[in-house]
Scaffold this motif. Structure first.
Motif, PDB file in Angstrom:
ATOM      1  N   MET A   1       0.826  -1.185   0.000  1.00  0.00           N
ATOM      2  CA  MET A   1       0.000   0.000   0.000  1.00  0.00           C
ATOM      3  C   MET A   1       0.874   1.253   0.000  1.00  0.00           C
ATOM      4  SD  MET A   1      -2.954  -1.226   2.615  1.00  0.00           S
ATOM      5  CE  MET A   1      -1.777  -1.997   3.715  1.00  0.00           C
ATOM      6  N   ASN A   2       1.833   1.278  -0.873  1.00  0.00           N
ATOM      7  CA  ASN A   2       2.760   2.396  -0.924  1.00  0.00           C
ATOM      8  C   ASN A   2       2.130   3.682  -1.445  1.00  0.00           C
ATOM      9  OD1 ASN A   2       4.783   0.719  -0.005  1.00  0.00           O
ATOM     10  ND2 ASN A   2       5.384   0.092  -2.053  1.00  0.00           N
ATOM     11  N   ASN A   3       1.101   3.566  -2.273  1.00  0.00           N
ATOM     12  CA  ASN A   3       0.527   4.747  -2.910  1.00  0.00           C
ATOM     13  C   ASN A   3      -0.856   5.100  -2.384  1.00  0.00           C
ATOM     14  OD1 ASN A   3       2.730   5.046  -4.709  1.00  0.00           O
ATOM     15  ND2 ASN A   3       1.901   3.415  -5.972  1.00  0.00           N
ATOM     16  N   PHE A  90      -6.631   5.050 -10.104  1.00  0.00           N
ATOM     17  CA  PHE A  90      -6.156   4.407 -11.322  1.00  0.00           C
ATOM     18  C   PHE A  90      -5.409   5.362 -12.243  1.00  0.00           C
ATOM     19  CE2 PHE A  90      -9.236   1.632  -9.512  1.00  0.00           C
ATOM     20  CZ  PHE A  90      -8.627   0.392  -9.640  1.00  0.00           C
ATOM     21  N   LYS A  91      -5.200   6.587 -11.787  1.00  0.00           N
ATOM     22  CA  LYS A  91      -4.347   7.524 -12.506  1.00  0.00           C
ATOM     23  C   LYS A  91      -2.884   7.273 -12.160  1.00  0.00           C
ATOM     24  CE  LYS A  91      -7.823  11.168 -12.641  1.00  0.00           C
ATOM     25  NZ  LYS A  91      -8.198  12.494 -12.111  1.00  0.00           N
ATOM     26  N   GLN A  92      -2.652   6.517 -11.080  1.00  0.00           N
ATOM     27  CA  GLN A  92      -1.300   6.199 -10.626  1.00  0.00           C
ATOM     28  C   GLN A  92      -0.766   4.996 -11.402  1.00  0.00           C
ATOM     29  OE1 GLN A  92      -1.229   5.743  -6.336  1.00  0.00           O
ATOM     30  NE2 GLN A  92      -2.912   7.189  -6.132  1.00  0.00           N
ATOM     31  N   SER A  93       0.547   4.902 -11.505  1.00  0.00           N
ATOM     32  CA  SER A  93       1.145   3.766 -12.217  1.00  0.00           C
ATOM     33  C   SER A  93       0.869   2.454 -11.492  1.00  0.00           C
ATOM     34  CB  SER A  93       2.647   3.980 -12.400  1.00  0.00           C
ATOM     35  OG  SER A  93       3.283   4.124 -11.152  1.00  0.00           O
ATOM     36  N   VAL A  94       0.806   2.495 -10.155  1.00  0.00           N
ATOM     37  CA  VAL A  94       0.429   1.323  -9.357  1.00  0.00           C
ATOM     38  C   VAL A  94      -0.826   1.722  -8.576  1.00  0.00           C
ATOM     39  CG1 VAL A  94       1.134  -0.294  -7.559  1.00  0.00           C
ATOM     40  CG2 VAL A  94       2.849   0.619  -9.147  1.00  0.00           C
TER      41      VAL A  94
END
Length: 155
Positions: A1-3, A90-94
């Protein structure tokens, strides 16, 4: 859960906290485009609504009911628009989606908060994501009023 922005709340994020229980946080949204707009976030990392436990569902129902009652009593809200979209994750790479709900109270009549008068120009229609935000001073007044009275609704 880094992001996950909801699992790693900074002290500044907590400044709008109105209420919390074992399962949920209730915040006044930092963008007050609708007077009293709130955000309810699951305290544990949960990526899908369908993964909520029975206890979380029951607690959420209580938080929703009490929040609606508070906004009706305090500001005269007529109806509430609820959404749980989680698209921004879902705009993030992960992607790290996290179950949370947006609550936009809607008003048929103008609402006075301090010296400001709030008019819901789209009442009776879908909410407008481009609504003009309420100024910071008025947002702070909304927060202080709700925070001072939240105990009446959440026991």
């Amino acid at each position: 859960m880094n992001n996950c922005e909801f699992c790693d709340l900074a002290p500044d994020d907590m400044k709008w906290l109105l209420y919390e229980n074992e399962y949920w946080y209730l915040f006044l949204a930092d963008r007050q485009d609708y007077a009293g707009r709130c955000l309810i976030s699951c305290k544990r990392h949960c990526e899908n609504i369908s993964d909520l436990s029975i206890e979380e569902w029951l607690s959420l129902k209580n938080v929703m009911t009490n929040t609606e009652a508070m906004l009706k009593d305090e500001f005269g809200a007529d109806v509430f628009n609820w959404s749980c979209l989680m698209n921004d994750a879902f705009k993030q790479s992960v992607p790290e989606p996290h179950v949370h709900f947006h609550l936009r109270p809607r008003y048929s009549k103008p609402v006075e908060i301090g010296n400001a008068v709030f008019k819901d120009k789209e009442f009776g229609h879908h909410y407008n994501n481009k609504a003009k935000p309420i100024d910071n001073k008025t947002a702070q007044m909304i927060f202080e009023r709700l925070k001072a009275n939240v105990h009446k609704y959440f026991k």
